[in-house]
Design a protein around this motif. Sequence first.
Motif, PDB file in Angstrom:
ATOM      1  N   ARG A   1       3.825  49.061  78.932  1.00 31.25           N
ATOM      2  CA  ARG A   1       4.016  47.932  79.854  1.00 31.25           C
ATOM      3  C   ARG A   1       2.755  47.077  79.943  1.00 31.25           C
ATOM      4  O   ARG A   1       2.805  45.840  79.853  1.00 31.25           O
ATOM      5  CB  ARG A   1       4.389  48.452  81.247  1.00 31.25           C
ATOM      6  N   ALA A   2       1.584  47.734  80.113  1.00 33.95           N
ATOM      7  CA  ALA A   2       0.322  47.005  80.227  1.00 33.95           C
ATOM      8  C   ALA A   2      -0.037  46.292  78.929  1.00 33.95           C
ATOM      9  O   ALA A   2      -0.557  45.173  78.938  1.00 33.95           O
ATOM     10  CB  ALA A   2      -0.796  47.967  80.629  1.00 33.95           C
ATOM     11  N   MET A   3       0.261  46.923  77.797  1.00 36.38           N
ATOM     12  CA  MET A   3      -0.035  46.303  76.504  1.00 36.38           C
ATOM     13  C   MET A   3       0.798  45.045  76.297  1.00 36.38           C
ATOM     14  O   MET A   3       0.296  43.997  75.873  1.00 36.38           O
ATOM     15  CB  MET A   3       0.205  47.319  75.386  1.00 36.38           C
ATOM     16  N   GLN A   4       2.074  45.142  76.610  1.00 30.94           N
ATOM     17  CA  GLN A   4       2.950  43.981  76.433  1.00 30.94           C
ATOM     18  C   GLN A   4       2.568  42.847  77.392  1.00 30.94           C
ATOM     19  O   GLN A   4       2.597  41.665  77.019  1.00 30.94           O
ATOM     20  CB  GLN A   4       4.416  44.383  76.640  1.00 30.94           C
ATOM     21  N   LEU A   5       2.224  43.199  78.620  1.00 32.42           N
ATOM     22  CA  LEU A   5       1.773  42.182  79.569  1.00 32.42           C
ATOM     23  C   LEU A   5       0.505  41.506  79.052  1.00 32.42           C
ATOM     24  O   LEU A   5       0.362  40.279  79.128  1.00 32.42           O
ATOM     25  CB  LEU A   5       1.520  42.811  80.939  1.00 32.42           C
TER      26      LEU A   5
ATOM     27  N   MET B   1     -13.194  35.757  76.964  1.00 34.40           N
ATOM     28  CA  MET B   1     -12.195  36.811  76.795  1.00 34.40           C
ATOM     29  C   MET B   1     -10.881  36.425  77.465  1.00 34.40           C
ATOM     30  O   MET B   1     -10.884  35.821  78.537  1.00 34.40           O
ATOM     31  CB  MET B   1     -12.667  38.122  77.437  1.00 34.40           C
ATOM     32  N   GLN B   2      -9.782  36.783  76.821  1.00 32.43           N
ATOM     33  CA  GLN B   2      -8.481  36.633  77.474  1.00 32.43           C
ATOM     34  C   GLN B   2      -8.407  37.559  78.679  1.00 32.43           C
ATOM     35  O   GLN B   2      -9.098  38.585  78.739  1.00 32.43           O
ATOM     36  CB  GLN B   2      -7.357  36.995  76.507  1.00 32.43           C
ATOM     37  N   LEU B   3      -7.572  37.253  79.646  1.00 30.11           N
ATOM     38  CA  LEU B   3      -7.287  38.189  80.728  1.00 30.11           C
ATOM     39  C   LEU B   3      -6.329  39.254  80.210  1.00 30.11           C
ATOM     40  O   LEU B   3      -5.357  38.952  79.505  1.00 30.11           O
ATOM     41  CB  LEU B   3      -6.658  37.468  81.919  1.00 30.11           C
ATOM     42  N   ASP B   4      -6.627  40.513  80.527  1.00 25.76           N
ATOM     43  CA  ASP B   4      -5.769  41.614  80.110  1.00 25.76           C
ATOM     44  C   ASP B   4      -5.660  42.610  81.253  1.00 25.76           C
ATOM     45  O   ASP B   4      -6.352  42.508  82.259  1.00 25.76           O
ATOM     46  CB  ASP B   4      -6.317  42.301  78.861  1.00 25.76           C
ATOM     47  N   GLU B   5      -4.773  43.583  81.094  1.00 29.27           N
ATOM     48  CA  GLU B   5      -4.689  44.695  82.039  1.00 29.27           C
ATOM     49  C   GLU B   5      -5.230  45.934  81.358  1.00 29.27           C
ATOM     50  O   GLU B   5      -4.719  46.353  80.316  1.00 29.27           O
ATOM     51  CB  GLU B   5      -3.256  44.944  82.499  1.00 29.27           C
TER      52      GLU B   5
ATOM     53  N   LEU C   1      -0.352  43.293  91.245  1.00 31.63           N
ATOM     54  CA  LEU C   1      -0.158  42.819  89.884  1.00 31.63           C
ATOM     55  C   LEU C   1       1.243  42.258  89.720  1.00 31.63           C
ATOM     56  O   LEU C   1       2.214  42.832  90.205  1.00 31.63           O
ATOM     57  CB  LEU C   1      -0.370  43.977  88.907  1.00 31.63           C
ATOM     58  N   SER C   2       1.350  41.114  89.052  1.00 25.31           N
ATOM     59  CA  SER C   2       2.646  40.524  88.735  1.00 25.31           C
ATOM     60  C   SER C   2       2.553  39.874  87.368  1.00 25.31           C
ATOM     61  O   SER C   2       1.488  39.843  86.747  1.00 25.31           O
ATOM     62  CB  SER C   2       3.031  39.475  89.782  1.00 25.31           C
ATOM     63  N   GLU C   3       3.673  39.333  86.897  1.00 27.58           N
ATOM     64  CA  GLU C   3       3.667  38.626  85.616  1.00 27.58           C
ATOM     65  C   GLU C   3       2.694  37.449  85.652  1.00 27.58           C
ATOM     66  O   GLU C   3       2.037  37.142  84.655  1.00 27.58           O
ATOM     67  CB  GLU C   3       5.078  38.123  85.285  1.00 27.58           C
ATOM     68  N   LYS C   4       2.588  36.809  86.800  1.00 26.84           N
ATOM     69  CA  LYS C   4       1.720  35.643  86.922  1.00 26.84           C
ATOM     70  C   LYS C   4       0.252  36.001  86.790  1.00 26.84           C
ATOM     71  O   LYS C   4      -0.532  35.298  86.148  1.00 26.84           O
ATOM     72  CB  LYS C   4       1.965  34.960  88.273  1.00 26.84           C
TER      73      LYS C   4
ATOM     74  N   MET D   1      -6.254  35.868  90.326  1.00 27.51           N
ATOM     75  CA  MET D   1      -6.751  35.780  88.956  1.00 27.51           C
ATOM     76  C   MET D   1      -5.552  35.752  88.017  1.00 27.51           C
ATOM     77  O   MET D   1      -4.797  36.719  87.929  1.00 27.51           O
ATOM     78  CB  MET D   1      -7.652  36.965  88.622  1.00 27.51           C
ATOM     79  N   THR D   2      -5.358  34.631  87.360  1.00 27.89           N
ATOM     80  CA  THR D   2      -4.329  34.481  86.350  1.00 27.89           C
ATOM     81  C   THR D   2      -5.019  34.268  85.009  1.00 27.89           C
ATOM     82  O   THR D   2      -6.227  33.995  84.960  1.00 27.89           O
ATOM     83  CB  THR D   2      -3.436  33.270  86.652  1.00 27.89           C
ATOM     84  N   PRO D   3      -4.296  34.367  83.896  1.00 28.05           N
ATOM     85  CA  PRO D   3      -4.924  34.049  82.617  1.00 28.05           C
ATOM     86  C   PRO D   3      -5.542  32.658  82.602  1.00 28.05           C
ATOM     87  O   PRO D   3      -6.647  32.460  82.074  1.00 28.05           O
ATOM     88  CB  PRO D   3      -3.763  34.175  81.624  1.00 28.05           C
ATOM     89  N   GLU D   4      -4.844  31.717  83.201  1.00 29.76           N
ATOM     90  CA  GLU D   4      -5.344  30.343  83.228  1.00 29.76           C
ATOM     91  C   GLU D   4      -6.605  30.225  84.074  1.00 29.76           C
ATOM     92  O   GLU D   4      -7.572  29.553  83.688  1.00 29.76           O
ATOM     93  CB  GLU D   4      -4.257  29.396  83.760  1.00 29.76           C
ATOM     94  N   ARG D   5      -6.618  30.883  85.226  1.00 29.96           N
ATOM     95  CA  ARG D   5      -7.784  30.798  86.111  1.00 29.96           C
ATOM     96  C   ARG D   5      -8.989  31.495  85.489  1.00 29.96           C
ATOM     97  O   ARG D   5     -10.121  31.012  85.599  1.00 29.96           O
ATOM     98  CB  ARG D   5      -7.454  31.428  87.462  1.00 29.96           C
ATOM     99  N   SER D   6      -8.765  32.610  84.802  1.00 26.47           N
ATOM    100  CA  SER D   6      -9.877  33.291  84.148  1.00 26.47           C
ATOM    101  C   SER D   6     -10.537  32.396  83.112  1.00 26.47           C
ATOM    102  O   SER D   6     -11.771  32.299  83.043  1.00 26.47           O
ATOM    103  CB  SER D   6      -9.385  34.584  83.473  1.00 26.47           C
ATOM    104  N   ILE D   7      -9.730  31.718  82.299  1.00 19.83           N
ATOM    105  CA  ILE D   7     -10.283  30.819  81.285  1.00 19.83           C
ATOM    106  C   ILE D   7     -10.947  29.612  81.946  1.00 19.83           C
ATOM    107  O   ILE D   7     -11.996  29.135  81.481  1.00 19.83           O
ATOM    108  CB  ILE D   7      -9.186  30.370  80.309  1.00 19.83           C
ATOM    109  N   GLU D   8     -10.369  29.131  83.034  1.00 19.22           N
ATOM    110  CA  GLU D   8     -10.985  28.012  83.758  1.00 19.22           C
ATOM    111  C   GLU D   8     -12.373  28.399  84.266  1.00 19.22           C
ATOM    112  O   GLU D   8     -13.334  27.633  84.130  1.00 19.22           O
ATOM    113  CB  GLU D   8     -10.101  27.587  84.934  1.00 19.22           C
ATOM    114  N   ILE D   9     -12.483  29.591  84.853  1.00 20.94           N
ATOM    115  CA  ILE D   9     -13.773  30.057  85.364  1.00 20.94           C
ATOM    116  C   ILE D   9     -14.784  30.167  84.226  1.00 20.94           C
ATOM    117  O   ILE D   9     -15.930  29.709  84.335  1.00 20.94           O
ATOM    118  CB  ILE D   9     -13.612  31.420  86.065  1.00 20.94           C
TER     119      ILE D   9
END
Length: 382
Positions: free
Chosen positions: A162-166, A145-149, A109-112, A127-135
């Motif tokens: 930390r997970a909530m803020q990410l 759905m947005q990507l979340d942790e 897991l990273s910021e990206k 899997m990034t937020p952008e890739r999840s929405i692209e898929i």
Amino acid sequence: MTTEAFSFSLLATDGMARRGEVKTPHGLVRTPAFMPVGTQATVKAMYPEQVRELGADVVLGNTYHLMLRPTAERVARLGGLHTFMNWQHTILTDSGGFQVMSLAQIRKLSEKGVTFQSHIDGSRHEMTPERSIEIQGLLGSDIQMQLDECLRLPAERKEVERAMQLSLRWAERSRAQFEKMGGPGKGRGLYGIVQGGDVADLRVASAQALSQMPFEGYSIGGLAVGEPQDVMLRMLEITTPVLPTTKPRYLMGVGTPDDIVESVARGVDMFDCVMPTRAGRHGLAYTRFGKINLKNARHADDPRPLDEESSCPGARTYSRAYLHHLIRAGEGLGGMLLTWNNLAYYQSMMQGIRDAIEAGRFADFKAEVKEGWAKGDLPALG
């Protein structure tokens, strides 16, 4: 398919319980709604026509599984998920984040985003937020759905925060990608996901921050992951009042009939859970009389159907003795019939919930559901 704007209409309330409609390019979703889970573009052991006939307006597909097999790009080439799975009604896809965290063999897991190895063949993916929405855009789902942790509980407050803020930062990136791909113009909706574990002030902070973002709906995630029911309900009680009343609210991964009616009483509109389909494949029937374990020998000589008044042939026309035989013999038909029965029970319950809210008698209906669910596996002829 139309390109009318995604919308939610609130039609009636009874206390905090809400009766409404979500409009998508593939039709209306009557709420409160239960979404059968079609993880890999199929509701296991069911024909799509059966699922629809039971009253389902929407099914759920899983981004993680579909990106690995058959791949979102292949589904897009074949006309999109609606055509691919022969379901011309609303489809909601999750972000894939929960499965990445729980199923992937190795993940970082990273910021990206998250890099991981497939649980199928060990291939590496990101899997990034952008890739999840692209898929999800390639799949063509109506609600995304947005990507979340998502953390499993219990967890330390520092880790929950930390997970909530990410997840909030990923929400902004998910929204930007959704708009870049023209999601709103196609009539689709993107839901933000409230996180914060079982920490009240973090839940409120997450809900407040997401409410300032232009999502079409809001999901409540990170519950039903091991915490007691009273904790889940307490988190709902502090979260739903913070969310906009004009947008749908979706409690992810919930749950039992008891969970559902209690959550509706706290203002939730949408639900999904593998429970009714998984239970059916393992010999457990859900009925208005409670749970019935067809593996139990007490059903071997019982000629009664599961529920002679049910509108579902699976519940009405096969004896408990026959269902017991099928399950004990390992015949696939047993799981098919019990899945059919279970989904029929869930959809009948949801219709009952909607009717009760409109009639102003939801509290009475909730009590009836809870009483039936608590009975358990009663003696067959007792």
